[in-house]
Design a protein around this motif. Structure first.
Motif, PDB file in Angstrom:
ATOM      1  N   LEU A 113       0.837  -1.196   0.000  1.00 11.17           N
ATOM      2  CA  LEU A 113       0.000   0.000   0.000  1.00 11.17           C
ATOM      3  C   LEU A 113       0.871   1.244   0.000  1.00 11.17           C
ATOM      4  O   LEU A 113       1.699   1.432   0.889  1.00 11.17           O
ATOM      5  CB  LEU A 113      -0.932  -0.005   1.213  1.00 11.17           C
ATOM      6  N   ASP A 114       0.660   2.079  -1.000  1.00 10.53           N
ATOM      7  CA  ASP A 114       1.464   3.286  -1.185  1.00 10.53           C
ATOM      8  C   ASP A 114       0.642   4.523  -0.820  1.00 10.53           C
ATOM      9  O   ASP A 114      -0.066   5.073  -1.654  1.00 10.53           O
ATOM     10  CB  ASP A 114       1.934   3.350  -2.643  1.00 10.53           C
ATOM     11  N   GLY A 115       0.715   4.926   0.443  1.00 14.23           N
ATOM     12  CA  GLY A 115       0.053   6.158   0.865  1.00 14.23           C
ATOM     13  C   GLY A 115      -1.450   6.083   1.008  1.00 14.23           C
ATOM     14  O   GLY A 115      -2.135   7.101   0.845  1.00 14.23           O
ATOM     15  N   VAL A 116      -2.002   4.922   1.325  1.00 13.53           N
ATOM     16  CA  VAL A 116      -3.450   4.818   1.591  1.00 13.53           C
ATOM     17  C   VAL A 116      -3.734   5.545   2.908  1.00 13.53           C
ATOM     18  O   VAL A 116      -3.177   5.195   3.947  1.00 13.53           O
ATOM     19  CB  VAL A 116      -3.901   3.345   1.656  1.00 13.53           C
ATOM     20  N   GLN A 117      -4.603   6.544   2.880  1.00  9.67           N
ATOM     21  CA  GLN A 117      -4.781   7.437   4.020  1.00  9.67           C
ATOM     22  C   GLN A 117      -6.054   7.201   4.830  1.00  9.67           C
ATOM     23  O   GLN A 117      -6.081   7.448   6.034  1.00  9.67           O
ATOM     24  CB  GLN A 117      -4.781   8.890   3.537  1.00  9.67           C
ATOM     25  N   LEU A 122      -8.227   1.366   4.617  1.00 10.31           N
ATOM     26  CA  LEU A 122      -7.175   0.457   5.079  1.00 10.31           C
ATOM     27  C   LEU A 122      -7.771  -0.747   5.785  1.00 10.31           C
ATOM     28  O   LEU A 122      -7.372  -1.893   5.532  1.00 10.31           O
ATOM     29  CB  LEU A 122      -6.211   1.194   6.013  1.00 10.31           C
ATOM     30  N   CYS A 139       3.252  -1.742   3.995  1.00 13.77           N
ATOM     31  CA  CYS A 139       2.718  -0.379   3.925  1.00 13.77           C
ATOM     32  C   CYS A 139       3.834   0.645   3.878  1.00 13.77           C
ATOM     33  O   CYS A 139       4.827   0.526   4.620  1.00 13.77           O
ATOM     34  CB  CYS A 139       1.844  -0.085   5.145  1.00 13.77           C
ATOM     35  N   SER A 140       3.667   1.664   3.043  1.00 15.78           N
ATOM     36  CA  SER A 140       4.603   2.777   3.051  1.00 15.78           C
ATOM     37  C   SER A 140       4.464   3.499   4.383  1.00 15.78           C
ATOM     38  O   SER A 140       3.447   3.386   5.076  1.00 15.78           O
ATOM     39  CB  SER A 140       4.298   3.741   1.896  1.00 15.78           C
ATOM     40  N   THR A 143       1.331   5.565   4.959  1.00 12.21           N
ATOM     41  CA  THR A 143       0.019   4.907   4.983  1.00 12.21           C
ATOM     42  C   THR A 143      -0.576   5.050   6.379  1.00 12.21           C
ATOM     43  O   THR A 143       0.150   5.101   7.369  1.00 12.21           O
ATOM     44  CB  THR A 143       0.156   3.422   4.588  1.00 12.21           C
ATOM     45  N   TYR A 166       5.233  -2.001   8.178  1.00 17.44           N
ATOM     46  CA  TYR A 166       5.537  -0.672   7.654  1.00 17.44           C
ATOM     47  C   TYR A 166       7.017  -0.600   7.301  1.00 17.44           C
ATOM     48  O   TYR A 166       7.861  -1.036   8.080  1.00 17.44           O
ATOM     49  CB  TYR A 166       5.176   0.404   8.680  1.00 17.44           C
ATOM     50  N   ASN A 205      -2.567   5.773  -3.328  1.00 16.03           N
ATOM     51  CA  ASN A 205      -3.320   6.764  -2.563  1.00 16.03           C
ATOM     52  C   ASN A 205      -4.699   7.028  -3.180  1.00 16.03           C
ATOM     53  O   ASN A 205      -4.858   6.970  -4.398  1.00 16.03           O
ATOM     54  CB  ASN A 205      -2.499   8.058  -2.511  1.00 16.03           C
TER      55      ASN A 205
END
Length: 252
Positions: A113-117, A122, A139-140, A143, A166, A205
């Protein structure tokens, strides 16, 4: 009460190594999976139903004050985090070593996951991974925190069965020796593209998609085709479900 309410904030969860789980389903799944509870607050009804006599009995009013939910569900627990799912500041370098050598010990389907906010997204993605038998999500560092109470609740207990790590996502992917898939607007139709049984599926994202620094490392660009003009994009959790479903359909 003050200590418990502080666990809504990431810095206190990291400091104490605890996160909050709520409801019979989520708490039950975590305990069954071997997670340790530092403290359990529950109604008399839940204690009698489950036999957890070590729980501290609380009234409905006390449960509401302890809960982070709009509608509390019988039990609130402080759960001890497991390493390396959660990385303490002093252990960060070890966790990154785990990340960059993953391909030596895991050669199956993984999510990144790249920057899921959004916490709801999530949590849903963790639940999707559990449904499709994907055991690890990388995860980045930007995230959302998987141990946010909203994320934990959205997983509906799946967080007990999915390992979440992470790390520096670019460093992870650069070391990978398995296919790296990503859903992009300039990708090839996922239903026509050749897929493999092992690989990393990167999801980006909510607003910006996969970041440029990660996009350039994608080896297989995929597109979920749109069949009707109108919606400009798919929710990232829905896109994750569609992508995972197609991989599993091919190799079930």
């Amino acid at each position: 009460m003050k200590f418990h309410r502080q666990l809504e904030m990431k810095k206190y969860r990291r400091q104490e190594g605890l996160f909050v789980a709520e409801g019979p389903k989520v708490v039950g799944d975590l305990l069954e999976a071997g997670f340790e509870a530092r403290q359990i607050y529950a109604t008399k009804e839940w204690i009698e139903e489950t036999g957890h006599t070590d729980a501290q009995e609380v009234s409905e009013d006390e449960l509401r004050k302890l809960s982070f939910l709009q509608h509390p569900q019988k039990v609130v627990a402080q759960i001890v985090m497991k390493f390396p799912t959660w990385e303490q500041e002093e252990s960060a370098s070890l966790t990154r070593r785990e990340c960059v050598t993953f391909s030596e010990r895991e050669r199956h389907l993984l999510l990144a996951l790249d920057g899921v906010q959004d916490p709801g997204n999530l949590g849903t993605i963790i639940r999707i991974a559990d449904w499709f038998g994907i055991s690890t999500i990388y995860c980045s560092e930007d995230t959302a925190d998987a141990w946010n109470p909203k994320v934990v609740q959205a997983t509906m207990g799946s967080i007990a069965r999915v390992n979440i790590i992470y790390c520096n996502l670019r460093e992870l992917i650069e070391k990978a020796d398995i296919p790296v898939y990503g859903t992009l607007l300039d990708g090839n139709n996922i239903y026509e593209e050749e897929l493999s049984e092992e690989g990393i599926i990167v999801m980006g994202n909510e607003g910006n998609g996969i970041s440029p620094r990660i996009r350039e490392l994608i080896t297989h660009k995929l597109l979920i085709p749109r069949y009707h003009e109108g919606a400009e994009s798919l929710n990232v959790a829905i896109a994750t479900a569609i992508t995972c479903a197609e991989f599993r359909r091919r190799f079930h």
